[in-house]
Design a protein around this motif. Structure first.
Motif, short mmCIF file in Angstrom:
data_model
loop_
_atom_site.label_atom_id
_atom_site.label_comp_id
_atom_site.label_asym_id
_atom_site.label_seq_id
_atom_site.Cartn_x
_atom_site.Cartn_y
_atom_site.Cartn_z
N GLN A 90 0.82 -1.21 0.00
CA GLN A 90 0.00 0.00 0.00
C GLN A 90 0.86 1.26 0.00
O GLN A 90 0.68 2.16 0.83
CB GLN A 90 -0.93 0.00 1.22
CG GLN A 90 -1.87 -1.21 1.31
CD GLN A 90 -2.85 -1.27 0.13
OE1 GLN A 90 -3.53 -0.31 -0.17
NE2 GLN A 90 -2.89 -2.42 -0.54
N ILE A 91 1.78 1.33 -0.97
CA ILE A 91 2.69 2.47 -1.07
C ILE A 91 2.12 3.48 -2.07
O ILE A 91 1.75 3.11 -3.18
CB ILE A 91 4.09 2.00 -1.53
CG1 ILE A 91 4.65 0.98 -0.53
CG2 ILE A 91 5.04 3.19 -1.66
CD1 ILE A 91 4.80 1.51 0.87
N ASP A 150 6.57 4.17 -8.81
CA ASP A 150 7.86 3.57 -9.17
C ASP A 150 8.72 3.49 -7.92
O ASP A 150 9.26 4.49 -7.45
CB ASP A 150 8.54 4.42 -10.25
CG ASP A 150 9.60 3.63 -11.01
OD1 ASP A 150 10.04 2.59 -10.51
OD2 ASP A 150 9.97 4.07 -12.12
N LEU A 151 8.87 2.28 -7.39
CA LEU A 151 9.60 2.11 -6.13
C LEU A 151 11.11 2.00 -6.31
O LEU A 151 11.87 2.43 -5.45
CB LEU A 151 9.09 0.87 -5.38
CG LEU A 151 7.83 1.03 -4.55
CD1 LEU A 151 6.60 1.11 -5.41
CD2 LEU A 151 7.70 -0.11 -3.56
N ILE A 171 11.87 2.47 0.00
CA ILE A 171 10.66 3.28 0.18
C ILE A 171 9.66 2.55 1.07
O ILE A 171 9.06 3.15 1.97
CB ILE A 171 10.03 3.59 -1.19
CG1 ILE A 171 10.95 4.51 -1.99
CG2 ILE A 171 8.65 4.21 -1.03
CD1 ILE A 171 10.47 4.77 -3.40
N VAL A 172 9.48 1.25 0.84
CA VAL A 172 8.55 0.47 1.66
C VAL A 172 8.94 0.53 3.13
O VAL A 172 8.10 0.77 4.01
CB VAL A 172 8.53 -1.00 1.17
CG1 VAL A 172 7.71 -1.87 2.11
CG2 VAL A 172 7.97 -1.08 -0.25
N LEU A 173 10.22 0.31 3.40
CA LEU A 173 10.70 0.31 4.78
C LEU A 173 10.62 1.70 5.40
O LEU A 173 10.32 1.83 6.58
CB LEU A 173 12.13 -0.22 4.81
CG LEU A 173 12.29 -1.68 4.37
CD1 LEU A 173 13.75 -2.01 4.10
CD2 LEU A 173 11.73 -2.62 5.43
N GLU A 226 8.93 -9.39 7.33
CA GLU A 226 9.62 -8.55 8.30
C GLU A 226 8.70 -7.47 8.84
O GLU A 226 8.65 -7.22 10.05
CB GLU A 226 10.85 -7.91 7.64
CG GLU A 226 11.52 -6.81 8.45
CD GLU A 226 12.22 -7.31 9.69
OE1 GLU A 226 12.43 -6.50 10.61
OE2 GLU A 226 12.56 -8.51 9.73
N LEU A 227 7.94 -6.83 7.95
CA LEU A 227 7.06 -5.74 8.38
C LEU A 227 5.84 -6.26 9.13
O LEU A 227 5.34 -5.61 10.05
CB LEU A 227 6.63 -4.92 7.17
CG LEU A 227 7.74 -4.16 6.44
CD1 LEU A 227 7.18 -3.42 5.23
CD2 LEU A 227 8.45 -3.19 7.37
#
Length: 328
Positions: free
Chosen positions: A164-165, A169-170, A195-197, A240-241
């Protein structure tokens, strides 16, 4: 050859320069990019001369087999804003970025490739929202013909769905506050999920369009073998998240499910009085798997507790360092 007095860490030789006050450190991983580096640094020089903010460029030679390092030595002597790091062997972009981060001086970092598929003229546009206090992290959205567009669309689509970012473009050029890198886990290839982290840590992220140009020289390091690695990394980041701090939650659910399966089969055997061997084997297997899952979860909890203690220790050390610098 590197000067024997040059300090090193983890196999990386760092060429240090006297400390300078800079606002932005541009981190440039480079592997076999000797043909592009001179033009890249020349374009950086043209751009940086027109800017009020002060820049440095840290090029990380990641185990190049061509004459990248000798080219860098010449560029370092010619341009005062160039600094260099050398890895004796290829360690990947994530390690290269970390080596550059440990060498850098600025409060804002920029990840940028040396192959001129992205022009240095767009670096200030990436940095501007951070300097203005509008965002903690800015990523570029590719605009132009892209050879790996199909793979990129799948990767970005799965990542947006899974995490859910709010960007398209990550895995592209990006600028970010130094503290974003402070909070990144030291894991190979996880730069794709920076970016996710960062979002998971509460940092704000924005996106700007960045033109994509044909590669100036050399060849792409991307291969089909990276696709399954990327998928597995994505699952690892998700775990991990989701369960990194409470691994027993995941393994306990799996263990409970196995015990439930064993119980259901046992009840069926009692009610039907069918004593066939395969059913008893299924019960034993389910009980064994359930026990293994629970044991793994308990072990994971111990590891999670150690990691939490390490994070707290690191936080306290950072606070002491900050207090010491304030007193000075």
């Amino acid at each position: 050859m590197t000067d024997p007095q040059t300090p090193s860490f983890g196999g990386a030789a760092i060429v240090q320069r006297p400390p300078a006050i800079v606002d932005v450190s541009v981190l440039v991983p480079a592997r076999d990019e000797a043909e592009s580096l001179a033009q890249f640094i020349e374009q950086c020089d043209v751009v940086f001369r027109t800017r009020a903010e002060r820049y440095e460029v840290i090029v990380i030679d990641d185990g190049s087999r061509d004459n990248t390092w000798s080219v860098l030595e010449g560029l370092r002597a010619q341009y005062p804003f160039v600094r260099t790091v050398r890895h004796r062997s290829g360690r990947g972009i994530a390690d290269a970025l970390r080596s550059g981060y440990l060498t850098s001086d600025a409060g804002i970092l920029v990840f940028y490739p040396a192959d001129l598929q992205f022009k240095p003229e767009d670096i200030p546009r990436l940095v501007a929202p951070i300097l203005a206090g509008e965002s903690d992290m800015v990523t570029g959205r590719k605009e132009g013909k892209y050879d790996k567009a199909f793979v990129s669309r799948i990767y970005n689509g799965l990542s947006r769905t899974l995490f859910q970012i709010p960007v398209q473009d990550l895995n592209n050029v990006k600028a970010y506050r130094r503290e974003v890198m402070d909070d990144q886990p030291v894991r190979p290839d996880w730069h794709r999920y920076m970016i996710v982290l960062a979002v998971a840590q509460g940092y704000s992220v924005s996106e700007i369009p960045v033109p994509l140009y044909p590669r100036n020289a050399g060849k792409s390091k991307f291969g089909l073998s990276r696709i399954p690695i990327g998928v597995l990394d994505m699952l690892a980041v998700w775990f991990e998240l989701r369960f990194g701090r409470k691994p027993l939650l995941a393994f306990g659910i799996l263990g409970g499910a196995m015990f439930g399966v064993a119980g259901i089969i046992g009840l069926l055997l009692l009610t039907t009085r069918a004593g066939t061997r395969p059913y008893w084997t299924m019960i034993q297997s389910a009980l064994t798997l359930g026990s293994v899952f629970f044991a793994t979860g308990i072990l994971g909890e111990q590891i999670a507790a150690l990691r939490a203690e390490q994070r707290e220790l690191r936080r306290r050390l950072d606070e002491r360092a900050s207090d010491s610098s304030s007193d000075a």
